[in-house]
Scaffold this motif. Structure first.
Motif, short mmCIF file in Angstrom:
data_model
loop_
_atom_site.label_atom_id
_atom_site.label_comp_id
_atom_site.label_asym_id
_atom_site.label_seq_id
_atom_site.Cartn_x
_atom_site.Cartn_y
_atom_site.Cartn_z
N LEU A 1 0.69 -1.22 -0.17
CA LEU A 1 0.14 0.63 -0.01
C LEU A 1 1.35 1.17 0.14
CD1 LEU A 1 -2.89 -1.21 2.34
CD2 LEU A 1 -2.87 -1.10 0.32
N ALA A 2 1.59 1.57 0.56
CA ALA A 2 2.83 2.36 0.55
C ALA A 2 3.59 2.39 -0.65
CB ALA A 2 4.05 2.33 2.10
N VAL A 3 4.00 1.67 -1.80
CA VAL A 3 4.35 1.92 -2.63
C VAL A 3 3.37 2.42 -3.40
CG1 VAL A 3 5.97 0.23 -4.56
CG2 VAL A 3 6.41 -0.07 -2.11
N ASP A 4 2.16 2.02 -3.16
CA ASP A 4 1.11 2.17 -4.60
C ASP A 4 1.16 3.43 -4.51
OD1 ASP A 4 1.40 -0.46 -5.37
OD2 ASP A 4 -0.17 -1.30 -4.66
N ALA A 5 0.80 4.09 -2.96
CA ALA A 5 0.77 5.60 -2.70
C ALA A 5 1.91 6.58 -3.24
CB ALA A 5 0.93 5.27 -1.54
N LEU A 6 2.98 5.53 -2.92
CA LEU A 6 4.32 6.35 -3.79
C LEU A 6 3.64 6.77 -5.73
CD1 LEU A 6 7.17 5.77 -1.64
CD2 LEU A 6 6.15 7.62 -1.71
#
Length: 769
Positions: free
Chosen positions: A159-164
């Motif tokens: 989720l964090a990489v997708d958000a970035l």
């Protein structure tokens, strides 16, 4: 009449109960199968044994930080190769400021809601020395990043990489970078992990659909029936549900480890094995329907005749795969029980659910074969016998037999009978010639960037990082050594070819990976940590070779030092894989050889079958080496490729020889070995060939996942299965057995031509419903 009616009702009740139980398994297991991704562990470090040097280094290195981090590196460069303008650099800084508030999609309640909630420090912006790029370092909390959140049970790291990536693609006015001639990638350890998980995401959908679609097409061509292919497919799908249910619960309770590749192989193996077993049973059932008017009698006979070869086949594969438990790597060791569970589920489904589905309708159950319905009287039989039909053999002399049967397999049997020695010698020479290329296979491992066959963000970002940032490594080589050896360790590491810098970790750590920090050396329990930066990307195979040299140099000046890090973990994984290959292969050979001896009641036939299948495996691997090196231009292969290929090909390849030789032994008890070989070959030719094509097609479906390991495994196993089907089982084995004659059954009585008296055959069609 009343007794027959009660018997019919009882049989009908048993069929309904069996189908009902499998429907429950399908309902519960289908949900578990869809949730397998949530219990996967794809971290390479988790698979290493506790005595691996990199594992020990990781445990010691953790004492030097308050929390382990999982870096996500956002690399931005100008699209035209020019320097970053002040406005562009300002946009990058604004992007870094907006990262903390970037939302994690799908989270709610007390779960982390933004990237800032899972970060251990504020993002750091680092302009490149050439002025053409910038780097934003986002340090995620490694312990939190592995947690699952939301209704979809996604990992926070994903989720964090997708958000970035979503923020980088947003307009500049929203804090993004999608303007002003900039191109951005998210790479680093977090980026690579997420891209790997995304690649495995195809397992749940595309892979299974491709495999089932290919199998359905093949079954439609084999059976030429509108209903029978779907019955066989349903058998495979319910077997997969049972396997998924068992594997999910064991993985969720940490009894076994499941990773993405194991899940993909499980799906393929269950579909292929289930259909193979179904083909064998259906062929024998169809054969028995021509002898008995009762469908129940025909099924009982078919089960009695099929259970031994199917059980032997399943047992051989299960035992062969369980030998993987001897592996030092949890990723290899876990595949053994995962795949064994799949084979067991296939066996149960084929011998319980499939017969129940085939008997729906009782006396009218023959409808499943429409429009090619087999009849017992012979008046309504088909113009041509189907797979598994009876054939007759007429003995002309000791070496020549005319086979009267159906289609091409009768002609193949005739050729084998007339030219047995020429056939087996020529095929053996051809297989040996292909096996001679096995030493050219490069199975020493590959870098992370070379794992992907499709273009991915993390690989492109790693290349951009290398173009603009010398001396920055997302994952440095980690050395933990006694405090007194610190200077000697630094000097030894820096003197190693391929190392750009070696720095002692201080009490004021650097916020940029690979950049020196200020402060005094940090000492924990009398030890210091040295971070070594390599000239090549830490995710590359070249970095693995540098680590090996660093270990040699460091151990020379500090024997108590341990060397770890991501590249060291890959080195230890590759070394463990090579040890596994040397250890497991002999064990698999011995175990399967013993099973064959027990099944065939013969030592010589088991040895000949094993030798033929090992030769077949060598040919498949040799041809694969030529294709990988000169056609596909692959960068290399993981040591697990030949290991997995060996376990699958030897175990699965022996399956077809088992199907053939059990029928040959059955016929040999009636008419003798040489005519028995030709009968067995003609009778089983169509069904075993169909089974081989199905299994090859299902394994070939692994190629739809854009990962090097699975593509290579798909080619080797699919090609090897076809070689086993069309060469080993069709030519080499029957020709060799025919040439050897009765002696092939040594030391049983059959080797001396002694056969039990044959019972009088029951009259076809006398069994009432």
């Amino acid at each position: 009449m009343l007794s027959n009616r009660r018997s019919g009702l009882l049989r009908g009740l048993v069929i309904l109960v069996v189908i009902g139980v499998w429907l429950v398994i399908g309902a519960i297991g289908g949900q578990a199968q869809g949730s397998l991704a949530g219990v996967q562990k794809n971290d390479a470090a988790a698979f290493l044994p506790s005595n691996a040097e990199s594992t020990q280094a990781a445990e010691l290195a953790a004492e030097f930080t308050d929390s382990e981090t999982l870096p996500a590196l956002v690399v931005t460069e100008t699209t035209d190769g020019s320097d970053l303008t002040p406005d562009q650099l300002a946009d990058v800084k604004a992007f870094a400021d907006a990262i903390a508030d970037a939302p994690l999609e799908g989270t709610s309640g007390d779960e982390p809601r933004t990237v800032g909630d899972v970060s251990v420090a504020d993002p750091v912006v680092v302009p490149s020395e050439d002025g053409q790029a910038s780097l934003v370092v986002v340090s995620l909390d490694a312990s939190v990043a592995s947690e699952q959140v939301g209704a979809e049970e996604d990992r926070i790291s994903q989720l964090a990489v997708d958000a970035l990536r979503a923020l980088a693609a947003a307009p500049v006015t929203d804090g993004g970078l999608a303007a002003h001639g900039l191109e951005t990638w998210v790479t680093g350890p977090a980026g690579f992990v997420v891209d790997l998980v995304n690649a495995f995401g195809a397992i749940d959908t595309v892979l299974l659909l491709v495999a089932l679609g290919a199998v359905l097409l093949i079954l439609a061509l084999v059976y030429r029936s509108p209903s029978l292919p779907f019955i066989v497919i349903f058998t495979a799908v319910f077997a997969l549900s049972l396997a998924g249910l068992v594997v999910y619960n064991l993985a969720a309770n940490d009894v076994l480890v499941l990773n993405g590749q194991s899940q993909g192989i499980l799906s393929i193996l269950v579909v292929g094995a289930s259909v193979d077993y179904a083909l064998l049973l259906v062929a024998r059932y169809r054969e028995e329907l021509r002898k008995a008017s009762s469908t129940y009698t025909a099924m009982r006979r078919a089960l009695r005749a099929s259970i031994e070869p199917i059980a032997a086949s399943a047992g051989t594969v299960v035992v062969g795969l369980l030998c993987l438990l001897l592996s030092d790597l949890a990723s290899n060791a876990s595949l053994g029980p995962v795949a064994a569970i799949g084979i067991a589920a296939s066996f149960l489904s084929a011998l319980t659910l499939l017969p129940a589905l085939l008997l729906i309708g009782g006396r009218r159950a023959r409808w499943v074969f429409w429009p090619r319905v087999p009849h017992a009287s012979g008046k309504h039989s088909e113009p041509q016998a189907a797979a598994g039909a009876e054939v007759t053999a007429v003995i002309e002399d000791d070496n020549h037999v005319d086979v009267d049967g159906h289609g091409i397999w009768s002609r193949v049997a005739g050729v084998v009978g007339r030219h047995d020695r020429v056939v087996w010698i020529v095929t053996a020479v051809v297989l040996a010639a292909g096996a001679a290329f096995v030493p050219t296979l490069d199975a020493n491992g590959t870098g992370d960037a070379e794992v992907f066959l499709a273009q991915v963000d993390s690989v492109d970002g790693e290349e951009a990082l290398g173009r603009h940032f010398d001396g920055i490594s997302a994952q440095p080589v980690i050395v933990v050594a006694p405090e007194g050896d610190a200077d000697a360790v630094v000097e030894a590491a820096e003197g190693t070819d391929g190392v750009s810098a070696a720095t002692v970790v201080t009490d004021e750590p650097s916020t940029v990976p690979g950049r020196p920090a200020q402060g005094d050396p940090l000492v924990v329990d009398g030890q210091v940590r040295v971070d070594v930066t390599t000239d090549v990307p830490s995710e590359s195979q070249e970095a693995v070779e540098v680590v090996a040299d660093v270990r040699t140099a460091v151990h020379g000046v500090s024997p108590e030092a341990v060397v770890g890090g991501a590249a060291a973990e890959r080195l230890d994984t590759q070394l463990a894989g090579e040890r596994d290959l040397r250890t497991i292969v002999p064990v698999v050979l011995v175990v399967i050889l013993l099973i064959l001896m027990l099944l065939l009641r013969s030592v010589l036939s088991a040895v000949l079958l094993m030798a033929a299948n090992v030769l077949s495996f060598g040919f498949a691997l040799g041809v694969a080496a030529l294709m990988f090196n000169h056609v596909f231009d692959f960068p290399g292969a993981d040591p697990a490729v030949p290991l997995y290929a060996f376990c699958f090909l030897v175990a699965l390849g022996v399956d077809y020889s088992i199907f053939l030789m059990t029928r040959v032994r059955e016929e040999s008890l009636k008419v003798g070995t040489r005519p028995g070989v030709l009968r067995g070959l003609a009778v089983t030719g169509s069904v075993i060939t169909s089974a081989g094509v199905v299994l090859a097609a299902t394994f070939a479906a692994l190629g739809v996942i854009p990962l090097l390991f699975l593509a290579q495994l798909a080619f080797v196993v699919a090609f090897g299965v076809l070689v086993d089907t069309f060469v080993v089982r069709s030519l080499l084995v029957p020709a060799l057995v025919h040439d050897v004659g009765d002696r092939v059954w040594w030391p049983s009585k059959l080797a001396r031509g002694v056969r039990p008296e044959r019972p009088e055959p029951a009259e076809a069609g006398v069994h009432a419903e």
